[in-house]
Design an enzyme around this catalytic site. Structure first.
Site, PDB file in Angstrom:
ATOM      1  CE1 TYR A  37      13.131 -27.322  -5.287  1.00 26.57           C
ATOM      2  CE2 TYR A  37      14.288 -25.270  -5.702  1.00 26.57           C
ATOM      3  CZ  TYR A  37      13.402 -26.236  -6.104  1.00 26.57           C
ATOM      4  OH  TYR A  37      12.799 -26.126  -7.318  1.00 26.57           O
ATOM      5  CG  HIS A 193      18.600 -32.492 -10.835  1.00 29.72           C
ATOM      6  ND1 HIS A 193      19.267 -33.608 -10.393  1.00 29.72           N
ATOM      7  CD2 HIS A 193      17.301 -32.685 -10.493  1.00 29.72           C
ATOM      8  CE1 HIS A 193      18.409 -34.435  -9.808  1.00 29.72           C
ATOM      9  NE2 HIS A 193      17.215 -33.903  -9.864  1.00 29.72           N
ATOM     10  NE  ARG A 223      13.788 -34.540  -2.118  1.00 29.02           N
ATOM     11  CZ  ARG A 223      13.445 -33.763  -3.145  1.00 29.02           C
ATOM     12  NH1 ARG A 223      13.357 -34.271  -4.364  1.00 29.02           N
ATOM     13  NH2 ARG A 223      13.195 -32.488  -2.989  1.00 29.02           N
ATOM     14  CG  ASN A 225       9.832 -32.397  -5.639  1.00 31.32           C
ATOM     15  OD1 ASN A 225       9.652 -31.312  -5.084  1.00 31.32           O
ATOM     16  ND2 ASN A 225      10.406 -32.525  -6.811  1.00 31.32           N
ATOM     17  CD  GLU A 265       7.410 -35.819  -8.722  1.00 36.82           C
ATOM     18  OE1 GLU A 265       7.102 -35.574  -9.898  1.00 36.82           O
ATOM     19  OE2 GLU A 265       8.553 -35.620  -8.264  1.00 36.82           O
ATOM     20  CE1 TYR A 316      12.007 -26.598 -13.070  1.00 38.98           C
ATOM     21  CE2 TYR A 316      11.345 -27.192 -10.853  1.00 38.98           C
ATOM     22  CZ  TYR A 316      11.915 -27.540 -12.053  1.00 38.98           C
ATOM     23  OH  TYR A 316      12.393 -28.805 -12.251  1.00 38.98           O
ATOM     24  CE  LYS A 317       8.005 -26.614  -6.354  1.00 39.44           C
ATOM     25  NZ  LYS A 317       8.296 -28.048  -6.518  1.00 39.44           N
TER      26      LYS A 317
END
Lengths: 355, 320
Positions: A37, A193, A223, A225, A265, A316-317
């Site tokens: 990140y 978040h 940005r 993601n 994204e 998490y993904k």
């Protein structure tokens, strides 16, 4: 360049396909061989010709089919589109921003004629031709945010700014990476978040919020993601997890190249002038592993990124269980050669696979 | 380039309102339309005063939906560093100047059931735009406006003529004062308070509302600080490896910019936080004047807001 719109599905028989042109302009999200990140924001002011950065709201070959899929999601679950009462003005801001941008950026596809508050909007790909009164909701078939986002690819979070924070007070969310507007509505930036691992400890969200609160009119930001999706599904929502979650177990060494998709994204941020709100469009691009592997650079890099990703992030993904199978597949496309910096595929200069 | 996007405008009206306040109207040099904005927004006006470029924030007071022109009102400050004096003396109809895109640090909370506005003196200007915005949406608002005297009551006639039932005016020289406690006590649930005026008035309203149990989120205020003159001082900029002198009548931020160093900023009035700068080393005393840093940050000697704050002492080294 004229766009040929695909007739395709993002469910059932999954007839979604990327043309060669779509693969070449796919927003590969890794600018080096590892990922962590960062507050990776930059100004959103155009980009290379025909890249997804070029226009304020990118329109591509999936436009018509994506809008059809959105209508189906909304028919099943109207709560994917919500706007708290104080957000109507921000909805008009968004309608104006998109209509003005699209009619200027794609004059062959979209037209906007304004005479004071009497507006005439023509959307040729979707066959829409509507006259309405700006700021008068009764002259549109939906509220302003819903009306325009039924005609624009990508999810839209429309955020209120107050008390030095951003609030998820309106949105159109049908192509999301496993989060729910109905759950997050009314939450502030830190609340929505809260589930993200590692980033809080790194102070990412405090700095990101400070950046976003200071985004000014006329100076949008962007940005990238990313996550992983099995099958080209736009609607990977918690509401429908029982339908798509199980599909993650259907991956095999034989079908992984065509079934496993990298989901990227393009997130952009625009200040909304009349309401002082902020709109946060989240545009989803999908590309199968086998299509990505047509770029030697992307093949080498994707293997290295997925191999070295911290376990918390793979969990998490949502692909920790499938990571070994992904690495078996991806390792065949990594010959150990160095890669050039930046996200672009560099088809002309990157050496072909040496194995 | 720091700050908000710039717009080239031409001055198309200069209208003295009274002894102290003059109104300026700006239209885009390139023709076309100006961006819309939200009530409470300001623009930063660039003034080329010899070799000094001053950039002062002024609230936009025109109708936010009117894209043909912006208007601001400037109160002359005879004690200040000269920004408002420059506007009064050197800006005339036909001049081309640069202003910034609108930035709003004093936005309406659109959830409010009622907007209670309290203005002091030139602090009236953001409310003029907010009232236009609220009237269009049939919003519920009420204004209490305190001025020194009838002669200095900018826009009093306009406000009382157009909104006789929503505006209350108080004149200091007639010993009229806002009965704040009763005013706050009588408000319906869901009311938000907005106050813009001198520091004493803002502190008074915030203090009283807090004492009466108003939620912090329902109290909004804006006070632009003009940078105050002070003794000259020397600063070392560590990143750009320059030693600069801050003159008596310029701000630290202006001196940094004069040295050719691009430093971030937005409001230039101590409110937005954008120009926050880390202090690497110092020997002396800070004169902190901003609203952004907390008290403990002021005391720490580690941060400074160069738009309004100064320094007195031997050494100051900044991370810039």
């Amino acid at each position: 360049m004229t766009i040929q719109f695909n007739d395709e599905t993002f469910r059932d028989d999954y007839s979604f396909r990327n043309s060669e042109r779509a693969i070449k302009r796919f927003p590969f999200p890794f600018d080096k061989d590892s990922y962590m990140y960062a507050v990776n924001m930059e100004q959103h002011r155009g980009g290379p010709s025909d890249s997804i950065y070029e226009k304020r709201f990118d329109v591509d070959e999936h436009y018509v089919s994506e809008m059809r899929d959105r209508a189906m999601v909304l028919a099943d679950d109207p709560l994917r589109c919500q706007s708290l009462p104080h957000m109507t003005l921000a909805g008009w801001d968004l309608l104006e921003l998109i209509m003005v941008s699209k009619s200027e950026d794609y004059p062959d596809l979209f037209q906007l004629h304004r005479d004071g508050d009497q507006w005439h909007w023509i959307n040729k790909p979707l066959g829409i031709d509507d006259k309405f009164t700006f700021m008068d909701e009764t002259t549109l078939p939906y509220g302003p945010m819903e009306y325009i986002t039924r005609q624009t690819q990508g999810d839209f979070c429309v955020l209120d700014q107050r008390d030095d924070n951003l609030w998820m007070d309106a949105g159109m969310i049908t192509t999301q990476a496993d989060w729910s507007l109905d759950f997050d509505i009314g939450m502030n930036f830190f609340e929505w978040h809260a589930p993200v691992p590692l980033a809080h400890e790194k102070g990412i969200f405090v700095r990101a919020l400070k950046f976003l609160l200071n985004i000014q009119q006329g100076a949008p930001a962007r940005r990238l993601n990313w996550t992983m999706t099995v099958n080209p599904l736009l609607d990977t929502s918690p509401e429908n997890y029982h339908k798509w979650g199980i599909q993650k177990t259907e991956l095999t060494p034989e079908n992984i190249g065509s079934k496993q998709h990298l989901r990227v994204e393009l997130q952009t941020f625009f200040r909304l002038p009349r309401s002082n709100g902020l709109v946060f469009p989240i545009r989803c691009y999908l590309c199968s592993f086998q299509d990505l592997m047509t770029s030697p650079k992307w093949g080498r890099r994707l293997h290295r990124v997925i191999r070295d990703l911290p376990e918390e992030l793979a969990t998490y993904k949502g692909f920790i269980d499938n990571r070994p199978m992904m690495l078996d597949y991806l390792s065949k496309f990594d010959d150990g050669l160095p890669t050039s910096n930046g996200i672009w595929p560099e088809f002309d200069t990157e050496p072909p696979l040496q194995k | 380039m720091s700050g908000a996007e710039k717009i080239a405008v031409r001055v198309t009206e200069v209208s003295p309102l009274n002894e102290l306040v003059t109104r300026f109207k700006f239209e885009p040099v390139a023709g076309g339309l100006l961006p819309t904005f939200s009530g409470g927004a300001h623009t930063v006006v660039e003034m080329r005063d010899g070799d000094i470029t001053r950039m002062n924030p002024y609230s936009l007071m025109s109708d936010p939906f009117d894209q043909t022109a912006y208007t601001i009102s400037v109160r002359r400050d005879d004690e200040g560093r000269g920004g408002s004096l420059f506007m009064h003396k050197n800006i005339s109809v036909g001049d081309e100047i640069t202003i910034s895109n609108p930035v709003n640090l004093f936005s309406l909370d659109l959830r409010a059931k009622k907007h209670l506005m309290i203005a002091g003196g030139i602090g009236i200007t953001p409310f003029l735009a907010q009232i236009k915005q609220l009237d269009r949406a049939h919003g519920n608002w009420e204004l209490h406006y305190s001025c020194r005297s009838e002669a200095l009551g900018s826009y009093v006639d306009y406000l009382t003529n157009t909104h006789p039932n929503d505006v209350e005016v108080y004149y200091d020289d007639q010993k009229q004062a806002i009965d704040l406690e009763n005013l706050l006590d009588g408000q319906p649930l869901g009311t938000h308070i907005y106050v813009c005026g001198p520091k004493g008035m803002i502190d008074w309203v915030r203090g009283k509302a807090t004492e009466l149990g108003w939620p912090r989120e329902a109290i909004h205020y804006e006070e632009f600080l003009a940078p105050q003159p002070g003794k000259p001082f020397e600063v070392k900029l560590a990143v750009s490896n320059k030693v600069i002198q801050v003159g008596e009548r310029e701000s630290l931020l202006e001196a940094i910019e004069r040295a050719g160093v691009d430093a971030p900023y937005l409001c230039r009035g101590g409110a937005c936080g954008m120009c926050e700068t880390s202090v690497i080393d110092y020997s002396g005393n800070f004169i902190h004047r901003d609203h952004w840093l907390e008290e403990d940050e002021h005391a720490s000697g580690k941060k400074i807001m160069p738009c309004v704050s100064r320094f007195e002492g031997k050494t100051l080294v900044l991370d810039r």
